[in-house]
Each structure stands twice: as structure tokens, then as C-alpha cells.
Design an enzyme around this catalytic site. Structure first.
Site, PDB file in Angstrom:
ATOM      1  CE  LYS A   1      33.322  42.969  41.553  1.00  0.00           C
ATOM      2  NZ  LYS A   1      32.288  44.027  41.675  1.00  0.00           N
TER       3      LYS A   1
ATOM      4  CB  THR B   1      33.625  46.878  39.644  1.00  0.00           C
ATOM      5  OG1 THR B   1      32.875  45.706  39.312  1.00  0.00           O
ATOM      6  CG2 THR B   1      33.237  47.303  41.045  1.00  0.00           C
TER       7      THR B   1
END
Ligand SMILES: NC(=O)C1=CN([C@@H]2O[C@H](COP(=O)(O)OP(=O)(O)OC[C@H]3O[C@@H](n4cnc5c(N)ncnc54)[C@H](O)[C@@H]3O)[C@@H](O)[C@H]2O)C=CC1
Ligand SMILES: O=C(CO)COP(=O)(O)O
Length: 353
Positions: free
Chosen positions: A212, A269
Site C-alpha cells: 500500500k 494512505t
């Protein structure tokens, strides 16, 4: 992740983990190590929480001013947090040891402190990433660094340090091959501010947390290039698929990838400007050099080094990862961000998979 499901305690006689835990050490006095140390210290006022830091100045700031002046200067730390630069002081006698040292420094760091870590002490890893050279996950780096197997849990999820410090509602996954250890970690950290889901899917949780960060760099680049929300959503969706393709080949479970440590942390994120990795991407998209960007930061962006490992894993598992590997090529200065967009847009049209 089904919070609505009532899970009856099968064994009401289970250990009261918080009551029996006297000391927790945290290795790595940065923003996240400090934040998770703070959550522990807030859970139990007489818990001895010791942060192993690198400099006497850092230790003094925490011990004298109850602040982490370098990483979280605006927050008061609980008085039952102390700091030291001496592993012989921090680590022995700990009921749990939390690892919050950046991935690329972890193997050497652990080799340097292993004589102070009892083989029975559970290590709780917060670090997200893959070893750039070996492509190892932290669940492989830790035994490598210690030179032995060690009880281990990994914690990962949508958890910005600053929001933990503010006591804002947060959720995380604690994954371990040892179901009882995952349950103990849940009991240690859980509070009205933090939900902790347990999992046995260490690979899925680790790969989600590692990849991620690479995808967040791509998302930031879309913003830095001012390519709009359609492009941002499309790149993140493609990146989710690429993470699924690679992590599944490595044994990750689909429900993990769709849960807190996967989709949850990807959304956080990729879409929120608090992310260091996303910020690196924005600045790359605006034309700054990686050297200038990293030189201006006092915190780690793990996705930068992990991107190189993703390139190797894509070849190892023979899986096409156009977005994640484009990030690696851009970071290696082998590809310009705009050319990467053109390259991806001109890939053959494919079915949705
Ligand atoms: N900051 C956040 O919001 C979150 C961070 N994480 C993860 O936590 C891990 C730690 O990151 P942060 O605390 O955010 O990083 P940071 O950049 O804020 O702090 C890193 C800490 O590691 C120490 N360090 C660096 N190299 C070292 C070495 N060779 N030996 C000993 N200590 C060393 C630094 O002195 C610093 O105290 C990373 O893997 C990150 O991805 C996970 C979730 C949230
Ligand atoms: O992992 C994190 C939030 O869950 C922190 O993300 P960054 O490292 O990109 O700041």
C-alpha cells in the site's frame, strides 16, 4: 472484518493480559513507535513503557519534558513512558517488545540488540515494508536478524500516528501464526480508542501494509501531475488488483486484502495528505527529484525502498504489475511520471480481472 458479529469469549478464564503485563519495550522512537507506546501507556497507568531511542537528546526530551521533540512535539506523553539509548536497559524483563524501526534498517538493528532479547519474549512488529535486497517480509527479517525463531505478531492497518496521539477512533489488525498471541496482543492494545482485529494471515497483513505504501506513491503522483479524480480512483483500483494478484500468489487470504490492513490502509494512505509515501508521490509528480524530497524529510517513507522489492517479486511470481512496477522505475529514475501515465494508458485493452 465483521464488527457486528458477536464473538462469545470461549474461555472466560483467559489471562487478563493488561493486568499481568508489567513492562513493554518499544524499539524505534519515531512517530509510530511513540504513538503506539502512548496507547499502551494510556491503557494502564502503572505499565512501564520504555522506548529505545538512538540519541541522548531524544531520551532527554521524553524523560524530562514528556515530549518526543523530534517527531511529535505537539503532544504530551504519559508519564509512565521513559526512554533510553541503552538496549541492556530497555529490553531485558519486557513482557512484550514492539518493533518500530524502519524495515531497511531492521535486520542489522536486530542483530545488534539480540543478546538483550529473551527468546521467549513476543516481538510485535509495526514496520511496513519489504527488505529491498532480499524481498523478505518483516516476519522473515526478524528471525534473520535475531538468528533464531521468535514469538511474533505483526500489526497493520489504517493508523496515522498523529491521529492515535489525538485519541481518535482507530482500528488495526494483529496477525500471528500463534492464535493465542494474536488474542493477547488484542487485549494489550484494545481500548475505546483502538479496535484490534486478530488474524492468522501474517502474509496477507504484511503484504498489504508493504504494498500500500508503493501504491500511495503512485496515488500522490497522480495528484502532483494534476490528472484529476477519475485517474486517481482508477490508479488506486488498479493498484488494489495488483496487490491482490501478487499477495494471493504469496498465500494471502482475500478477506485480509479486503479488510483493515488492505483496503482500509490503502484508502487512508492513498487519499489522505498525512501520508509520507503519498507526499513523496505528489512531490515527484510536481517534478522534484527523489534526492531532494528524501533529503527534506526527517521521517521514513517505506514505499520508496519497498518498490524495488516489488519489481523483483513481480518477476519471481511472473505477475504483471504495471502500476506498482512503474513506481519502482520512476524511483530508479528510469521513467518519467508523465511517460508512465502514457505507457499505462496505451497498454492493450483487457477484461476486468
Ligand atoms: N507514522 C505512521 O503514521 C505509521 C508508521 N508505520 C510504520 O512504522 C514504522 C516506523 O515508522 P515511523 O515511526 O513512522 O518512522 P519515523 O521516520 O517517524 O521514525 C523512524 C524511527 O526509527 C529510528 N531509526 C531509523 N534507523 C534506525 C536504525 N538503524 N537503528 C535504530 N533506529 C533507527 C529513527 O531514529 C526514528 O526514531 C515504519 O515501517 C512505518 O511504515 C505504520 C503505521 C503508521
Ligand atoms: O502506514 C501508515 C498509515 O496506516 C502511514 O503511512 P505513511 O508511512 O505513508 O505516512
Amino acid at each position: 472484518m465483521r464488527w457486528s458479529r458477536r464473538v462469545e469469549e470461549k474461555n472466560s478464564k483467559k489471562e487478563d493480559v493488561l493486568a499481568t503485563t508489567k513492562k513493554v519495550a518499544v524499539m524505534g522512537g519515531g512517530s509510530f513507535g511513540t504513538a503506539m507506546a502512548t496507547l499502551l501507556a494510556r491503557n494502564k497507568a502503572d505499565l512501564d513503557v520504555v522506548i529505545l531511542v538512538r540519541s541522548e537528546a531524544d531520551a532527554e526530551s521524553i524523560n524530562e519534558d514528556h515530549k518526543n521533540a523530534k517527531y511529535l512535539p505537539q503532544y504530551e506523553l504519559p508519564t509512565n513512558i521513559r526512554a533510553t539509548t541503552d538496549p541492556a536497559h530497555a529490553l531485558p524483563g519486557s513482557d512484550f517488545i514492539v518493533h518500530a524501526v524502519p524495515v531497511q534498517s531492521s535486520k542489522a538493528f536486530l542483530a545488534g540488540v539480540k543478546q538483550h532479547i529473551s527468546p521467549e519474549t513476543p516481538l510485535l512488529c509495526l514496520s511496513k515494508g519489504l527488505d529491498r535486497e532480499t524481498c523478505e517480509m518483516m516476519s522473515e527479517v526478524i528471525p534473520e536478524g535475531l538468528g533464531r525463531k521468535q514469538p511474533l505478531a505483526v500489526l497493520s492497518g489504517p493508523t496515522f500516528a498523529v491521529e492515535l496521539m489525538q485519541g481518535l477512533p482507530t482500528a488495526i489488525v494483529a496477525a500471528s501464526e500463534d492464535k493465542n498471541l494474536a488474542w493477547r496482543v488484542q487485549r494489550l492494545f484494545a481500548s475505546t480508542h483502538l479496535r484490534v482485529n486478530t488474524s492468522a494471515d501474517v502474509v496477507g497483513v504484511e503484504m498489504s501494509g508493504a504494498l500500500k505504501n508503493v501504491l500511495a506513491i503512485a496515488a500522490g503522483m497522480i495528484e502532483g501531475l494534476s490528472l484529476g479524480n477519475n485517474a486517481l480512483a482508477s490508479v488506486v483500483a488498479q493498484g488494489c488488483a495488483e496487490i491482490r494478484w501478487l499477495a494471493s500468489k504469496m498465500g494471502a487470504r482475500p478477506e485480509t486484502l479486503a479488510g483493515l490492513s488492505g483496503t482500509g490502509d490503502i484508502m487512508l494512505t492513498c487519499f489522505v495528505n498525512l501520508s509520507r509515501n503519498r507526499t513523496v508521490g505528489v512531490r515527484l509528480g510536481k517534478g522534484e527529484s527523489l534526492e531532494d524530497i528524501l533529503g527534506s524529510m526527517n521521517q521514513v517513507a517505506e514505499g520508496v525502498a519497498t518498490a524495488g522489492a516489488v519489481m523483483k517479486l513481480a518477476r519471481r511470481y511472473k505477475v504483471s504489475l504495471p502500476v506498482l512496477t512503474a513506481v519502482a522505475r520512476i524511483l530508479e529514475d528510469d521513467l518519467d511520471p508523465r511517460d508512465a501515465v502514457e505507457e499505462i494508458m496505451n497498454l492493450p485493452q483487457v477484461p476486468e480481472v
